[in-house]
Design a protein around this motif. Structure first.
Motif, PDB file in Angstrom:
ATOM      1  N   TYR A  93       0.856  -1.185   0.000  1.00 40.57           N
ATOM      2  CA  TYR A  93       0.000   0.000   0.000  1.00 40.57           C
ATOM      3  C   TYR A  93       0.893   1.236   0.000  1.00 40.57           C
ATOM      4  O   TYR A  93       1.964   1.263   0.632  1.00 40.57           O
ATOM      5  N   GLY A  94       0.448   2.296  -0.710  1.00 43.27           N
ATOM      6  CA  GLY A  94       1.192   3.545  -0.704  1.00 43.27           C
ATOM      7  C   GLY A  94       0.268   4.730  -0.917  1.00 43.27           C
ATOM      8  O   GLY A  94      -0.861   4.588  -1.393  1.00 43.27           O
ATOM      9  N   ILE A  95       0.759   5.918  -0.574  1.00 45.46           N
ATOM     10  CA  ILE A  95       0.003   7.144  -0.784  1.00 45.46           C
ATOM     11  C   ILE A  95       0.935   8.188  -1.399  1.00 45.46           C
ATOM     12  O   ILE A  95       2.089   8.325  -0.990  1.00 45.46           O
ATOM     13  N   THR A  96       0.421   8.884  -2.421  1.00 43.64           N
ATOM     14  CA  THR A  96       1.209   9.818  -3.216  1.00 43.64           C
ATOM     15  C   THR A  96       0.618  11.223  -3.119  1.00 43.64           C
ATOM     16  O   THR A  96      -0.609  11.386  -3.125  1.00 43.64           O
ATOM     17  N   ARG A  97       1.487  12.216  -3.068  1.00 46.19           N
ATOM     18  CA  ARG A  97       1.031  13.608  -2.952  1.00 46.19           C
ATOM     19  C   ARG A  97       0.215  14.026  -4.171  1.00 46.19           C
ATOM     20  O   ARG A  97      -0.850  14.648  -4.026  1.00 46.19           O
ATOM     21  N   LYS A  98       0.684  13.729  -5.377  1.00 40.73           N
ATOM     22  CA  LYS A  98      -0.042  14.121  -6.584  1.00 40.73           C
ATOM     23  C   LYS A  98      -1.386  13.398  -6.638  1.00 40.73           C
ATOM     24  O   LYS A  98      -1.452  12.174  -6.615  1.00 40.73           O
ATOM     25  N   ASN A  99      -2.458  14.150  -6.684  1.00 40.01           N
ATOM     26  CA  ASN A  99      -3.830  13.624  -6.717  1.00 40.01           C
ATOM     27  C   ASN A  99      -4.168  12.776  -5.493  1.00 40.01           C
ATOM     28  O   ASN A  99      -5.207  12.108  -5.472  1.00 40.01           O
ATOM     29  N   MET A 100      -3.319  12.792  -4.496  1.00 38.76           N
ATOM     30  CA  MET A 100      -3.530  11.987  -3.272  1.00 38.76           C
ATOM     31  C   MET A 100      -3.918  10.545  -3.617  1.00 38.76           C
ATOM     32  O   MET A 100      -4.856   9.971  -3.050  1.00 38.76           O
ATOM     33  N   TYR A 101      -3.169   9.967  -4.542  1.00 38.29           N
ATOM     34  CA  TYR A 101      -3.423   8.576  -4.927  1.00 38.29           C
ATOM     35  C   TYR A 101      -3.166   7.642  -3.746  1.00 38.29           C
ATOM     36  O   TYR A 101      -2.111   7.692  -3.120  1.00 38.29           O
ATOM     37  N   ASN A 102      -4.128   6.777  -3.444  1.00 37.29           N
ATOM     38  CA  ASN A 102      -3.939   5.659  -2.534  1.00 37.29           C
ATOM     39  C   ASN A 102      -3.865   4.404  -3.384  1.00 37.29           C
ATOM     40  O   ASN A 102      -4.851   4.047  -4.044  1.00 37.29           O
TER      41      ASN A 102
END
Length: 298
Positions: free
Chosen positions: A101-110
């Motif tokens: 699992y991961g979370i990304t700043r751009k578009n707050m992708y989970n």
């Protein structure tokens, strides 16, 4: 009585000799090679590497802004407001299967991901290549205002699937090639089926490692979406369809890997890179970035 004893003794010796012969002729097993790469990620690409069973793998992936946008005023992109970061955790439930699992700043992708290495290259080349499948599902976590009033939760979702084939040629050179498919449930359009973004894209890519010391390597990566007209839904396609290139220096130990690089894409989630990368390699639109990998064994 003596005859019975001699018969039993003869049978015992015969069985023992046969077993010894089988043991002598049994060939040692051809074990899998040592890992062809030091991490499960290489710049923006997935590798065939799955850490050993019961290993927790942490990733920190960071992309700065474009180097040439503002020059020295934002330290060549390092202090640019467009920087992007992903933090993720993966766990190996077997030696060949990983979930994460991961979370990304751009578009707050989970993103929720899985990787399975179902065939491994062996040291004596009984099996000459390693084969892996990787897939994820990402959920766009931006506010409802981005999607408008009339939308469903499924509109936030996108999917990515990839097949990776690789070979470790020797201790200093490894090469992997990949093919992928990306799908977004919802994309922007100005006129339905006339002008808009595509929902799907097929991509090809590859990466390689040149290891020049026990802990140091040079990494090179390239991926490109394929503009296949027969797949297009729109007469005018708004996707930029730009390739992604990167070159990195990596330092690694048994539990850490650190990659510092320049690459083109600002995205980190793979479907975002294939679908929305607008940085042009031919215009030298590069950015600095780094990846940190840390392993814990339980």
């Amino acid at each position: 009585m003596k005859k019975i004893v001699f018969i039993i003794l003869g049978l015992y010796l015969s069985v023992g000799m046969a077993f010894a012969q089988d043991t002598e002729t049994e060939k040692p097993k051809d074990r899998p090679i040592r890992a062809p790469f030091e991490s499960g990620i290489l710049i923006d690409n997935q590798t065939t590497v799955v850490p050993s069973k019961k290993t927790l793998e942490m990733h920190i992936q960071h992309r700065f802004g474009l180097i040439k946008s503002s020059g020295a005023s934002d330290l060549w992109g390092i202090y640019a407001p467009s920087a992007n970061t992903r933090m993720g955790l993966n766990y190996s439930i077997t030696d060949d299967i990983m979930l994460g699992y991961g979370i990304t700043r751009k578009n707050m992708y989970n993103d929720f991901q899985a990787k399975w290495t179902f065939l491994k290259q062996t040291r004596k080349n009984t099996i000459p290549v390693t084969l892996t499948v990787y897939g994820n599902m990402a959920i766009n976590g931006q506010s409802d205002d981005v999607f408008g009033d009339d939308y469903a939760f499924a509109d936030r979702m996108s999917y990515f699937g990839q097949f990776i084939a690789g070979r470790k040629f020797n201790e200093w050179f490894s090469l992997e090639l990949n093919a992928s498919f990306t799908h977004f449930n919802s994309v922007k359009s100005t006129e339905a089926n006339i002008t808009g973004y595509e929902h799907d894209v097929i991509g090809l890519g590859g990466h390689m490692r040149f290891k020049f010391s026990p802990q140091s390597s040079i990494l090179i990566m390239y991926t490109t979406p394929l503009n296949i007209q027969s797949m297009q839904e729109n007469t005018t396609v708004m996707n930029a369809w730009k390739s992604n290139f990167g070159i990195a220096y990596e330092v690694a130990t048994s539990t850490h890997a650190f990659q510092i690089f320049i690459s083109t894409a600002d995205g980190i989630v793979p479907q975002d890179i294939y679908m929305y990368n607008e940085a042009d390699l031919t215009e030298t639109e590069f950015r600095f970035g780094f990846n940190i990998t840390r392993l814990w064994n339980f």
